[in-house]
Motif scaffolding. Structure first.
Motif, short mmCIF file in Angstrom:
data_model
loop_
_atom_site.label_atom_id
_atom_site.label_comp_id
_atom_site.label_asym_id
_atom_site.label_seq_id
_atom_site.Cartn_x
_atom_site.Cartn_y
_atom_site.Cartn_z
N MET A 35 19.80 118.28 5.54
CA MET A 35 21.15 118.19 4.97
C MET A 35 22.19 117.93 6.05
SD MET A 35 21.20 121.16 2.02
CE MET A 35 22.95 120.87 1.72
N GLN A 36 22.00 118.60 7.19
CA GLN A 36 22.94 118.41 8.30
C GLN A 36 22.85 116.98 8.86
OE1 GLN A 36 25.26 120.67 9.33
NE2 GLN A 36 26.04 118.94 10.52
N LYS A 37 21.62 116.47 8.98
CA LYS A 37 21.45 115.10 9.47
C LYS A 37 22.07 114.09 8.52
CE LYS A 37 17.22 115.90 12.15
NZ LYS A 37 15.78 115.54 12.29
N SER A 38 21.89 114.33 7.22
CA SER A 38 22.46 113.41 6.23
C SER A 38 23.98 113.44 6.27
CB SER A 38 21.96 113.79 4.82
OG SER A 38 20.55 113.71 4.74
N GLU A 39 24.55 114.65 6.42
CA GLU A 39 26.00 114.76 6.46
C GLU A 39 26.57 114.10 7.71
OE1 GLU A 39 29.48 118.21 6.07
OE2 GLU A 39 27.35 118.73 5.89
N ASP A 40 25.89 114.28 8.85
CA ASP A 40 26.35 113.63 10.08
C ASP A 40 26.29 112.11 9.96
OD1 ASP A 40 26.75 116.13 11.13
OD2 ASP A 40 24.86 116.17 12.25
N ALA A 41 25.21 111.61 9.38
CA ALA A 41 25.06 110.16 9.23
C ALA A 41 26.12 109.60 8.29
CB ALA A 41 23.66 109.83 8.70
N PHE A 42 26.40 110.32 7.21
CA PHE A 42 27.44 109.85 6.28
C PHE A 42 28.82 109.87 6.94
CE2 PHE A 42 29.45 108.81 2.44
CZ PHE A 42 30.55 109.64 2.27
N GLY A 43 29.07 110.88 7.79
CA GLY A 43 30.34 110.93 8.51
C GLY A 43 30.53 109.73 9.42
N GLU A 44 29.45 109.27 10.07
CA GLU A 44 29.54 108.08 10.92
C GLU A 44 29.80 106.83 10.08
OE1 GLU A 44 26.05 107.88 13.26
OE2 GLU A 44 26.48 109.69 14.42
N VAL A 45 29.18 106.78 8.90
CA VAL A 45 29.42 105.63 8.01
C VAL A 45 30.89 105.58 7.60
CG1 VAL A 45 28.88 104.62 5.76
CG2 VAL A 45 27.05 105.57 7.17
N GLU A 46 31.45 106.74 7.22
CA GLU A 46 32.85 106.79 6.82
C GLU A 46 33.79 106.41 7.95
OE1 GLU A 46 33.99 109.72 3.19
OE2 GLU A 46 33.58 110.69 5.11
N SER A 47 33.47 106.84 9.16
CA SER A 47 34.33 106.53 10.31
C SER A 47 34.39 105.02 10.55
CB SER A 47 33.81 107.25 11.55
OG SER A 47 34.57 106.91 12.68
N VAL A 48 33.23 104.36 10.54
CA VAL A 48 33.22 102.91 10.75
C VAL A 48 33.88 102.20 9.57
CG1 VAL A 48 31.73 100.91 11.11
CG2 VAL A 48 31.13 103.09 12.14
N HIS A 49 33.69 102.74 8.36
CA HIS A 49 34.29 102.12 7.17
C HIS A 49 35.82 102.15 7.25
CE1 HIS A 49 34.86 101.04 2.96
NE2 HIS A 49 35.67 102.07 2.86
N GLN A 50 36.40 103.25 7.71
CA GLN A 50 37.86 103.33 7.84
C GLN A 50 38.38 102.31 8.85
OE1 GLN A 50 38.87 107.38 8.72
NE2 GLN A 50 38.32 108.14 6.70
N SER A 51 37.67 102.16 9.96
CA SER A 51 38.09 101.16 10.95
C SER A 51 37.99 99.74 10.38
CB SER A 51 37.21 101.28 12.21
OG SER A 51 37.34 102.56 12.79
N LEU A 52 36.97 99.51 9.57
CA LEU A 52 36.81 98.19 8.96
C LEU A 52 37.92 97.90 7.96
CD1 LEU A 52 35.19 95.62 8.34
CD2 LEU A 52 33.82 96.96 6.73
N CYS A 53 38.26 98.88 7.11
CA CYS A 53 39.28 98.67 6.09
C CYS A 53 40.66 98.43 6.70
CB CYS A 53 39.33 99.88 5.14
SG CYS A 53 37.89 99.99 4.06
N ALA A 54 40.90 99.00 7.87
CA ALA A 54 42.20 98.80 8.53
C ALA A 54 42.41 97.35 8.96
CB ALA A 54 42.34 99.73 9.73
N SER A 55 41.33 96.59 9.06
CA SER A 55 41.42 95.21 9.52
C SER A 55 41.33 94.19 8.38
CB SER A 55 40.30 94.92 10.52
OG SER A 55 40.33 95.83 11.61
N LEU A 56 41.22 94.66 7.14
CA LEU A 56 41.02 93.76 6.01
C LEU A 56 42.29 93.57 5.21
CD1 LEU A 56 37.59 95.14 4.73
CD2 LEU A 56 37.96 93.13 6.15
N ASP A 57 42.34 92.48 4.46
CA ASP A 57 43.45 92.27 3.53
C ASP A 57 43.18 93.01 2.23
OD1 ASP A 57 42.34 88.86 2.82
OD2 ASP A 57 41.46 90.79 2.32
#
Length: 426
Positions: free
Chosen positions: A47-69
């Motif tokens: 569960m901890q590994k899954s939560e950490d992995a999802f947190g990394e996905v969200e972090s990269v996703h936020q950076s990606l959305c900041a650059s999109l129209d």
């Protein structure tokens, strides 16, 4: 391919890789939960590994959305929602397992039982310590947002960490968001509270479109950084204020992927113009050395100014320009009158560059008109200079060349009249 397109491609590749890692952890967790012989420790670790992995996905996703129209942003939001549903489903299943499942003493050796018991006790102690620490620490302050794009990025990050991550209900998140938004920021999302569902996501999307566009944040940060007076010599506080504004720009825009706008030559030159003259010369020398290896960057200027700010605030930097006596006491400052030796001539009548006595227009006037000019301009009748009367005039050598009177000027000598009848009120 532009730099922005290359950044978007790299972020999508990174997000896809982190999503694959999360999917593997989630699948392993679901397989473990399906096994009736699974132990609590294995489930907690997965569960901890899954939560950490999802947190990394969200972090990269936020950076990606900041650059999109806006259009591309909507498609990416649908992608992350599917990813969230997969993670939440596995997490909720794991929580149910930990609630119902206990340690089977018949199938575990005594050493494993002791180890598991010790681990559980340590976990309880850690949870108790965290709870006590949370109660003892002061409450985190969450700044309000008034619609200024400069503060949008920090407000959203602060809100996600201190509020959104601690609430499981979107309606509750929306209420806190409305409470922290003021002015035009609140006005643009107030109607979202009337929606039965999805109001929180819509409110966040509206705020991002209205206040979180990258170009808006970029313009606001650069304007805030450059809109200040030039720093004077020895002003350590002014240097530190500039460094703080520059670091705010550097951190925010680097997360958004717009750091190259700060590295432009025009921006660096504008910052240089804010520095004292001596420091501008020092930066020119520093930039010359950097040009031999490449182009000077925004980070290089931050380090340079920060170093100068540190020097100006130490005991030796503070003493620059101060004169002390032999016993260490500062000498008293004496006020002096600064007298300009060169003064621009200006006629009191026509304001051109000559004396009144050489003014052609004044010379062509009648006696009555000259007296009127002297009276209106409050001139001395003796020397035709402003600032005193004839009774207080110190020009002892000034006297009328027609009647030798020391009470009026040649140009104020009355025609065809005796000296005793001359007006001398000034």
């Amino acid at each position: 391919m532009t730099e922005l397109e290359a950044r978007i491609r790299d972020l999508r590749t990174s997000r896809r890789n982190k999503k694959s890692l999360m999917t593997r952890n989630v699948n392993m967790l679901m397989s473990t939960l399906a096994d009736p012989e699974s132990d609590r420790q294995s489930v907690v670790e997965l569960m901890q590994k899954s939560e950490d992995a999802f947190g990394e996905v969200e972090s990269v996703h936020q950076s990606l959305c900041a650059s999109l129209d806006d259009d591309a942003f909507e498609a990416e939001e649908e992608w992350i929602q599917k990813c969230q549903e997969s993670f939440w489903k596995a997490r909720n299943s794991g929580r149910k397992f930990l609630t119902k499942k206990g340690v089977n003493k018949d199938n575990v050796s005594s050493s494993n039982i002791n180890a598991c018991t010790s681990s559980n006790n340590d976990g309880m102690v850690n949870q108790f310590s965290d709870l006590r620490l949370a109660l003892e620490l002061p409450k985190a302050h969450i700044s309000e947002f008034n619609g200024d794009p400069v503060n949008y990025w920090s407000f959203i990050n602060n809100f996600n960490v201190n509020v959104a991550s601690k609430l499981s209900n979107d309606n509750a998140r929306l209420q806190y968001l409305l409470q922290l938004c003021k002015g035009k920021a609140r006005a643009c999302i107030e109607s979202c509270a009337l929606l039965e569902s999805g109001g929180y996501e819509i409110a966040m999307n509206v705020m991002r479109k209205q206040f979180g566009q990258p170009h808006m944040i970029l313009d606001g940060l650069i304007t805030e950084m450059l809109n200040r007076k030039r720093i004077s010599n020895g002003d350590g506080e002014g240097l530190w204020n500039l460094v703080s504004a520059m670091k705010k720009c550097e951190v925010t825009l680097s997360q958004m992927g717009y750091l190259n706008d700060l590295n432009s030559t025009s921006t660096l030159l504008k910052i240089q113009s804010l520095l004292p003259i001596r420091m501008q010369n020092a930066w020119a020398d520093k930039a010359h050395d950097l040009l031999e290896k490449g182009e000077p960057k925004f980070v290089d200027m931050i380090k340079f100014i920060e170093r100068k700010a540190e020097v100006s605030c130490n005991m030796f930097g503070r003493s620059v320009g101060k004169f002390a006596t032999d016993n260490g006491k500062e000498r008293p400052r004496v006020k002096t009158n600064n007298i300009q030796t060169k003064r621009k001539l200006s006629c009191f009548y026509c304001e051109e560059e000559h004396m009144l006595t050489a003014c052609t227009k004044f010379l062509q006037m009648s006696y009555d008109d000259r007296v009127k000019v002297a009276r209106d301009k409050r001139l001395c009748y003796k020397c035709l200079i402003v600032g005193h009367s004839a009774n207080k005039c110190r020009r002892e050598d000034s006297k009328c060349g027609k009647c030798d009177s020391t009470r009026h000027h040649n140009l104020l000598h009355p025609p065809n009249k005796k000296p005793e009848h001359v007006v001398t009120s000034r």
